[in-house]
Design a protein around this motif. Structure first.
Motif, PDB file in Angstrom:
ATOM      1  N   TRP A  73       0.803  -1.097  -0.024  1.00 15.71           N
ATOM      2  CA  TRP A  73      -0.098  -0.028  -0.047  1.00 15.71           C
ATOM      3  C   TRP A  73       0.652   1.313  -0.071  1.00 15.71           C
ATOM      4  N   LYS A  74       1.735   1.224   0.474  1.00 20.05           N
ATOM      5  CA  LYS A  74       2.844   2.429   0.508  1.00 20.05           C
ATOM      6  C   LYS A  74       4.073   2.452  -0.697  1.00 20.05           C
ATOM      7  N   LEU A  75       3.555   1.643  -1.470  1.00 22.77           N
ATOM      8  CA  LEU A  75       4.534   1.693  -2.957  1.00 22.77           C
ATOM      9  C   LEU A  75       4.296   3.073  -3.753  1.00 22.77           C
ATOM     10  N   THR A  76       5.322   3.686  -3.907  1.00 23.29           N
ATOM     11  CA  THR A  76       5.184   4.883  -4.824  1.00 23.29           C
ATOM     12  C   THR A  76       5.755   4.352  -6.423  1.00 23.29           C
ATOM     13  N   THR A  77       4.654   4.653  -7.001  1.00 19.28           N
ATOM     14  CA  THR A  77       4.959   4.004  -8.438  1.00 19.28           C
ATOM     15  C   THR A  77       5.615   4.840  -9.158  1.00 19.28           C
ATOM     16  N   GLU A  78       5.711   5.969  -8.758  1.00 16.56           N
ATOM     17  CA  GLU A  78       6.387   7.250  -9.690  1.00 16.56           C
ATOM     18  C   GLU A  78       7.901   6.821  -9.523  1.00 16.56           C
ATOM     19  N   GLU A  79       8.511   6.280  -8.762  1.00 19.03           N
ATOM     20  CA  GLU A  79       9.940   5.969  -8.631  1.00 19.03           C
ATOM     21  C   GLU A  79      10.325   4.702  -9.147  1.00 19.03           C
ATOM     22  N   ILE A  80       9.218   3.777  -9.645  1.00 23.64           N
ATOM     23  CA  ILE A  80       9.803   2.685 -10.447  1.00 23.64           C
ATOM     24  C   ILE A  80       9.477   2.520 -11.830  1.00 23.64           C
ATOM     25  N   SER A  81      10.088   1.765 -12.510  1.00 19.62           N
ATOM     26  CA  SER A  81      10.015   1.514 -13.923  1.00 19.62           C
ATOM     27  C   SER A  81       8.655   1.009 -14.278  1.00 19.62           C
ATOM     28  N   PRO A  82       7.914   1.846 -15.315  1.00 17.65           N
ATOM     29  CA  PRO A  82       6.527   1.182 -15.790  1.00 17.65           C
ATOM     30  C   PRO A  82       6.743  -0.026 -16.071  1.00 17.65           C
ATOM     31  N   GLU A  83       7.675  -0.806 -16.544  1.00 16.51           N
ATOM     32  CA  GLU A  83       7.898  -2.112 -16.982  1.00 16.51           C
ATOM     33  C   GLU A  83       7.899  -2.974 -15.954  1.00 16.51           C
ATOM     34  N   LEU A  84       8.118  -2.697 -14.716  1.00 17.46           N
ATOM     35  CA  LEU A  84       8.073  -3.522 -13.376  1.00 17.46           C
ATOM     36  C   LEU A  84       6.832  -4.092 -13.229  1.00 17.46           C
ATOM     37  N   GLY A  85       6.474  -5.358 -13.178  1.00 14.92           N
ATOM     38  CA  GLY A  85       5.336  -5.873 -12.780  1.00 14.92           C
ATOM     39  C   GLY A  85       5.405  -6.164 -11.084  1.00 14.92           C
ATOM     40  N   VAL A  86       4.267  -6.151 -10.627  1.00 18.42           N
ATOM     41  CA  VAL A  86       4.147  -6.150  -9.148  1.00 18.42           C
ATOM     42  C   VAL A  86       2.873  -6.877  -8.729  1.00 18.42           C
ATOM     43  N   ILE A  87       3.041  -7.889  -8.009  1.00 14.99           N
ATOM     44  CA  ILE A  87       1.858  -8.839  -7.590  1.00 14.99           C
ATOM     45  C   ILE A  87       1.905  -8.663  -5.934  1.00 14.99           C
ATOM     46  N   SER A  88       0.665  -8.909  -5.276  1.00 14.94           N
ATOM     47  CA  SER A  88       0.731  -8.816  -3.880  1.00 14.94           C
ATOM     48  C   SER A  88      -0.227  -9.847  -3.527  1.00 14.94           C
ATOM     49  N   TYR A  89      -0.095 -10.348  -2.436  1.00 12.18           N
ATOM     50  CA  TYR A  89      -0.908 -11.487  -1.578  1.00 12.18           C
ATOM     51  C   TYR A  89      -0.768 -10.999   0.048  1.00 12.18           C
ATOM     52  N   HIS A  90      -1.741 -10.359   0.774  1.00 12.20           N
ATOM     53  CA  HIS A  90      -1.562 -10.050   2.053  1.00 12.20           C
ATOM     54  C   HIS A  90      -2.027 -11.336   2.991  1.00 12.20           C
ATOM     55  N   LEU A  91      -3.528 -11.213   3.189  1.00  7.99           N
ATOM     56  CA  LEU A  91      -3.949 -12.459   4.016  1.00  7.99           C
ATOM     57  C   LEU A  91      -3.632 -13.829   3.619  1.00  7.99           C
ATOM     58  N   PRO A  92      -3.918 -14.336   2.118  1.00  9.75           N
ATOM     59  CA  PRO A  92      -3.493 -15.538   1.731  1.00  9.75           C
ATOM     60  C   PRO A  92      -2.001 -15.928   1.888  1.00  9.75           C
ATOM     61  N   PHE A  93      -1.075 -15.032   2.065  1.00  4.97           N
ATOM     62  CA  PHE A  93       0.147 -15.233   2.253  1.00  4.97           C
ATOM     63  C   PHE A  93       0.166 -15.582   3.638  1.00  4.97           C
ATOM     64  N   ASP A  94      -0.335 -14.663   4.518  1.00  4.85           N
ATOM     65  CA  ASP A  94      -0.253 -14.771   6.151  1.00  4.85           C
ATOM     66  C   ASP A  94      -0.664 -16.180   6.559  1.00  4.85           C
ATOM     67  N   GLU A  95      -1.829 -16.430   5.830  1.00  7.77           N
ATOM     68  CA  GLU A  95      -2.399 -17.818   6.404  1.00  7.77           C
ATOM     69  C   GLU A  95      -2.008 -19.067   5.912  1.00  7.77           C
ATOM     70  N   CYS A  96      -1.197 -19.117   4.743  1.00 10.87           N
ATOM     71  CA  CYS A  96      -0.723 -20.153   4.327  1.00 10.87           C
ATOM     72  C   CYS A  96       0.880 -20.309   4.522  1.00 10.87           C
ATOM     73  N   LEU A  97       1.420 -19.314   4.748  1.00 11.77           N
ATOM     74  CA  LEU A  97       2.913 -19.502   4.529  1.00 11.77           C
ATOM     75  C   LEU A  97       3.629 -18.877   6.138  1.00 11.77           C
ATOM     76  N   THR A  98       2.871 -18.397   6.908  1.00 14.25           N
ATOM     77  CA  THR A  98       3.423 -18.153   8.412  1.00 14.25           C
ATOM     78  C   THR A  98       2.807 -19.141   9.227  1.00 14.25           C
ATOM     79  N   LEU A  99       2.189 -18.398  10.308  1.00 11.36           N
ATOM     80  CA  LEU A  99       1.623 -19.389  11.471  1.00 11.36           C
ATOM     81  C   LEU A  99       0.357 -19.624  11.409  1.00 11.36           C
ATOM     82  N   GLY A 100      -0.152 -20.481  10.660  1.00 15.62           N
ATOM     83  CA  GLY A 100      -1.510 -20.789  10.390  1.00 15.62           C
ATOM     84  C   GLY A 100      -1.445 -22.189   9.940  1.00 15.62           C
TER      85      GLY A 100
END
Length: 239
Positions: A73-100
């Motif tokens: 959420w705090k990513l400032t897109t103006e400073e990164i290349s428009p060619e850079l792809g970004v993917i994000s997973y918040h709750l699914p990552f927490d529940e599947c790959l941390t302490l769940g």
């Protein structure tokens, strides 16, 4: 040069992660996926928990084609290349790959006879199972080796630990359920005061790993998952 048919694209990575994280179990607002689209092939993928002051320089240094962010959420897109792809997973990552209900962590801890412990909106938030009998000290050392440290411990009444619960939350009812189902130790991110009475009354032990440590473990684990799927994909983890 890599041929077009062997190229990896952002949508292909997202399709794989959607299945890996079982995103159909989550509400639309929490499913995750593509955060910033890109049609360019991905050969170098970076994994980071969230944007920080060094992120943009790290992206350039690693010459990344795409980026995974746990909290974008705090990513400032103006400073990164428009060619850079970004993917994000918040709750699914927490529940599947941390302490769940984390099957990869269960293997590392040598848990067997695995069962669900606790649920949220019909999703498992924890697991309980048997481990090879060991001392609480040995288990604490193992947790430290896995996660790189720990925050707090609460000694159990049983000197030999045979059954543990790993849960992404700590409430009075979850602690009592774990104890009632035979767990000697409750492993979570942080020890919560509302569960203190339950811990004292049930005499269950507890280990608080630290939320951020569990997330770092999740990133390292995710790097392995992605490289198991694509042998040509270079994955970099920002710590």
């Amino acid at each position: 040069m890599t041929s077009q048919c062997n190229s990896i694209f952002l949508q292909e990575i997202v399709d794989f992660l959607n299945c890996f994280f079982n995103v159909e179990l989550f509400p639309i607002s929490e499913k995750g996926g593509i955060y910033l689209a890109s049609s360019h092939p991905v050969t170098r993928l970076g994994l980071a928990l969230e944007p920080d002051t060094q992120l943009h320089e790290w992206i350039k240094t690693q010459n990344l084609d795409a980026l995974f962010l746990h909290r974008p959420w705090k990513l400032t897109t103006e400073e990164i290349s428009p060619e850079l792809g970004v993917i994000s997973y918040h709750l699914p990552f927490d529940e599947c790959l941390t302490l769940g209900f984390n099957l990869r962590l269960a293997q590392i801890l040598r848990m067997s006879q695995l069962e669900v412990l606790g649920a949220k909106e019909n999703r498992a938030i924890g697991m309980i199972g048997e481990i090879p009998t060991q001392s609480f000290t040995h288990l604490c050392n193992c947790i430290t080796q896995i996660f790189g440290g720990q925050e707090q411990v609460h000694l159990p009444i049983n000197s030999d630990v045979k059954r543990i619960a790993v849960v992404g939350a700590m409430t009075d009812s979850l602690v009592r359920e774990a104890a009632n189902r035979g767990a000697d130790v409750f492993i979570t991110g942080q020890l919560r005061q509302p569960a203190a009475a339950a811990m004292q009354e049930t005499k269950i032990g507890a280990i608080a790993v630290g939320h951020r440590r569990s997330e770092w473990w999740g990133l390292r684990s995710l790097a392995g998952v992605l490289q198991e799927r694509w042998s040509s994909l270079e994955v970099f983890v920002k710590t």
